[in-house]
Scaffold this motif. Structure first.
Motif, PDB file in Angstrom:
ATOM      1  N   SER A  15       0.822  -1.210   0.000  1.00 42.33           N
ATOM      2  CA  SER A  15       0.000   0.000   0.000  1.00 42.33           C
ATOM      3  C   SER A  15       0.857   1.262   0.000  1.00 42.33           C
ATOM      4  CB  SER A  15      -0.949  -0.009   1.198  1.00 42.33           C
ATOM      5  OG  SER A  15      -1.931  -1.012   1.014  1.00 42.33           O
ATOM      6  N   VAL A  16       1.969   1.259   0.732  1.00 42.46           N
ATOM      7  CA  VAL A  16       2.874   2.412   0.704  1.00 42.46           C
ATOM      8  C   VAL A  16       3.352   2.654  -0.719  1.00 42.46           C
ATOM      9  CG1 VAL A  16       5.163   3.235   1.403  1.00 42.46           C
ATOM     10  CG2 VAL A  16       3.606   2.284   3.117  1.00 42.46           C
ATOM     11  N   ALA A  17       3.768   1.603  -1.417  1.00 41.79           N
ATOM     12  CA  ALA A  17       4.244   1.750  -2.797  1.00 41.79           C
ATOM     13  C   ALA A  17       3.128   2.248  -3.713  1.00 41.79           C
ATOM     14  CB  ALA A  17       4.803   0.416  -3.302  1.00 41.79           C
ATOM     15  N   ASN A  27       1.173  15.844  -6.157  1.00 40.96           N
ATOM     16  CA  ASN A  27       2.142  16.455  -5.239  1.00 40.96           C
ATOM     17  C   ASN A  27       1.890  16.087  -3.783  1.00 40.96           C
ATOM     18  OD1 ASN A  27       3.565  17.799  -7.332  1.00 40.96           O
ATOM     19  ND2 ASN A  27       1.923  19.315  -7.398  1.00 40.96           N
ATOM     20  N   VAL A  28       1.407  14.869  -3.575  1.00 41.95           N
ATOM     21  CA  VAL A  28       1.207  14.318  -2.243  1.00 41.95           C
ATOM     22  C   VAL A  28       2.258  13.228  -2.061  1.00 41.95           C
ATOM     23  CG1 VAL A  28      -0.391  13.039  -0.749  1.00 41.95           C
ATOM     24  CG2 VAL A  28      -1.254  14.855  -2.244  1.00 41.95           C
ATOM     25  N   THR A  29       3.076  13.341  -1.012  1.00 42.87           N
ATOM     26  CA  THR A  29       4.165  12.401  -0.798  1.00 42.87           C
ATOM     27  C   THR A  29       4.123  11.840   0.612  1.00 42.87           C
ATOM     28  OG1 THR A  29       5.668  14.172  -0.104  1.00 42.87           O
ATOM     29  CG2 THR A  29       5.681  13.585  -2.450  1.00 42.87           C
ATOM     30  N   ARG A  30       4.900  10.792   0.817  1.00 41.70           N
ATOM     31  CA  ARG A  30       5.036  10.202   2.150  1.00 41.70           C
ATOM     32  C   ARG A  30       5.917  11.132   2.972  1.00 41.70           C
ATOM     33  NH1 ARG A  30       7.591   4.201   3.274  1.00 41.70           N
ATOM     34  NH2 ARG A  30       6.862   3.980   5.419  1.00 41.70           N
ATOM     35  N   LEU A  31       5.369  11.629   4.077  1.00 42.89           N
ATOM     36  CA  LEU A  31       6.080  12.634   4.866  1.00 42.89           C
ATOM     37  C   LEU A  31       6.564  12.141   6.221  1.00 42.89           C
ATOM     38  CD1 LEU A  31       3.781  15.744   4.251  1.00 42.89           C
ATOM     39  CD2 LEU A  31       5.964  15.207   3.145  1.00 42.89           C
ATOM     40  N   PHE A  32       5.916  11.140   6.783  1.00 41.49           N
ATOM     41  CA  PHE A  32       6.243  10.778   8.156  1.00 41.49           C
ATOM     42  C   PHE A  32       5.875   9.326   8.418  1.00 41.49           C
ATOM     43  CE2 PHE A  32       5.464  10.661  12.773  1.00 41.49           C
ATOM     44  CZ  PHE A  32       6.637  11.263  13.232  1.00 41.49           C
ATOM     45  N   ALA A  42       2.417  -1.677  15.343  1.00 38.23           N
ATOM     46  CA  ALA A  42       1.826  -1.488  14.006  1.00 38.23           C
ATOM     47  C   ALA A  42       2.700  -0.563  13.159  1.00 38.23           C
ATOM     48  CB  ALA A  42       0.430  -0.895  14.131  1.00 38.23           C
ATOM     49  N   ASN A  43       2.654  -0.756  11.863  1.00 41.12           N
ATOM     50  CA  ASN A  43       3.263   0.182  10.926  1.00 41.12           C
ATOM     51  C   ASN A  43       2.264   1.293  10.660  1.00 41.12           C
ATOM     52  OD1 ASN A  43       5.858  -1.096  10.094  1.00 41.12           O
ATOM     53  ND2 ASN A  43       4.464  -2.759   9.565  1.00 41.12           N
ATOM     54  N   VAL A  44       2.721   2.546  10.740  1.00 39.46           N
ATOM     55  CA  VAL A  44       1.864   3.707  10.503  1.00 39.46           C
ATOM     56  C   VAL A  44       2.680   4.735   9.734  1.00 39.46           C
ATOM     57  CG1 VAL A  44       0.486   5.554  11.557  1.00 39.46           C
ATOM     58  CG2 VAL A  44       0.631   3.313  12.689  1.00 39.46           C
ATOM     59  N   THR A  45       2.121   5.234   8.630  1.00 41.63           N
ATOM     60  CA  THR A  45       2.808   6.271   7.869  1.00 41.63           C
ATOM     61  C   THR A  45       1.796   7.273   7.336  1.00 41.63           C
ATOM     62  OG1 THR A  45       4.621   6.633   6.292  1.00 41.63           O
ATOM     63  CG2 THR A  45       2.827   5.204   5.557  1.00 41.63           C
ATOM     64  N   GLY A  46       2.273   8.496   7.136  1.00 43.58           N
ATOM     65  CA  GLY A  46       1.392   9.568   6.687  1.00 43.58           C
ATOM     66  C   GLY A  46       1.877  10.215   5.408  1.00 43.58           C
ATOM     67  N   PHE A  47       0.934  10.495   4.520  1.00 45.13           N
ATOM     68  CA  PHE A  47       1.177  11.193   3.261  1.00 45.13           C
ATOM     69  C   PHE A  47       0.524  12.566   3.337  1.00 45.13           C
ATOM     70  CE2 PHE A  47       1.410   6.736   2.282  1.00 45.13           C
ATOM     71  CZ  PHE A  47       2.313   6.607   1.234  1.00 45.13           C
ATOM     72  N   GLY A  48       1.049  13.507   2.578  1.00 48.40           N
ATOM     73  CA  GLY A  48       0.453  14.828   2.520  1.00 48.40           C
ATOM     74  C   GLY A  48       1.221  15.734   1.596  1.00 48.40           C
ATOM     75  N   ASP A  49       0.915  17.018   1.673  1.00 46.60           N
ATOM     76  CA  ASP A  49       1.636  18.008   0.884  1.00 46.60           C
ATOM     77  C   ASP A  49       2.488  18.845   1.835  1.00 46.60           C
ATOM     78  OD1 ASP A  49      -0.736  19.090   1.930  1.00 46.60           O
ATOM     79  OD2 ASP A  49      -1.610  19.321  -0.042  1.00 46.60           O
TER      80      ASP A  49
END
Length: 132
Positions: A15-17, A27-32, A42-49
């Motif tokens: 899902s990250v890929a 222009n939304v990227t993985r930020l954190f 758990a694995n947790v990641t955030g995308f945004g601008d």
């Protein structure tokens, strides 16, 4: 106004890929990524601008239909989102095009992510040919 959202996915790395590729044209990227010692494993990641507002986790996959629409500035961005999402393994759920049943300038594309969530990019601006 939505500040942020989080939902569960079945295969985190897949899902990250997918989201990294599908969101790039917007222009939304993985930020954190939250350190795993703070998530209970758990694995947790955030995308945004400018800040993360779209979060995914493998803590508990979200069940049932989920529809998320992301704003695009141009029709070309909608087209690029669709192409990138399909290339990243998404499934067609509505090719880019006008949706006049929503409103006159609605231009959107829909894909199903690897967990079959309906992800949309939408532009509410009239096509360039109407602007001249």
């Amino acid at each position: 106004m939505i500040d942020h959202m989080t939902f569960g996915v079945t295969k985190f790395d897949r899902s990250v890929a997918f989201y990294a590729a599908a969101f790039a044209p917007l222009n939304v990227t993985r930020l954190f990524t939250v350190p795993i010692e703070h998530t209970g494993g758990a694995n947790v990641t955030g995308f945004g601008d400018d800040r993360p507002w779209f979060w995914i986790t493998d803590d508990a996959p979200t069940k049932g239909p989920l529809h998320i629409a992301l704003a695009a500035q141009t029709h070309a961005q909608v087209d690029a989102f669709y192409a990138a999402a399909i290339a990243a393994g998404g499934a067609d759920n509505g090719a880019p095009g006008p949706r006049p049943h929503y409103h006159e300038n609605y231009y959107g594309a829909f894909v199903l992510d690897p967990d079959c969530h309906n992800i949309e990019a939408v532009c509410h601006v009239a096509p360039a040919s109407k602007n001249h």
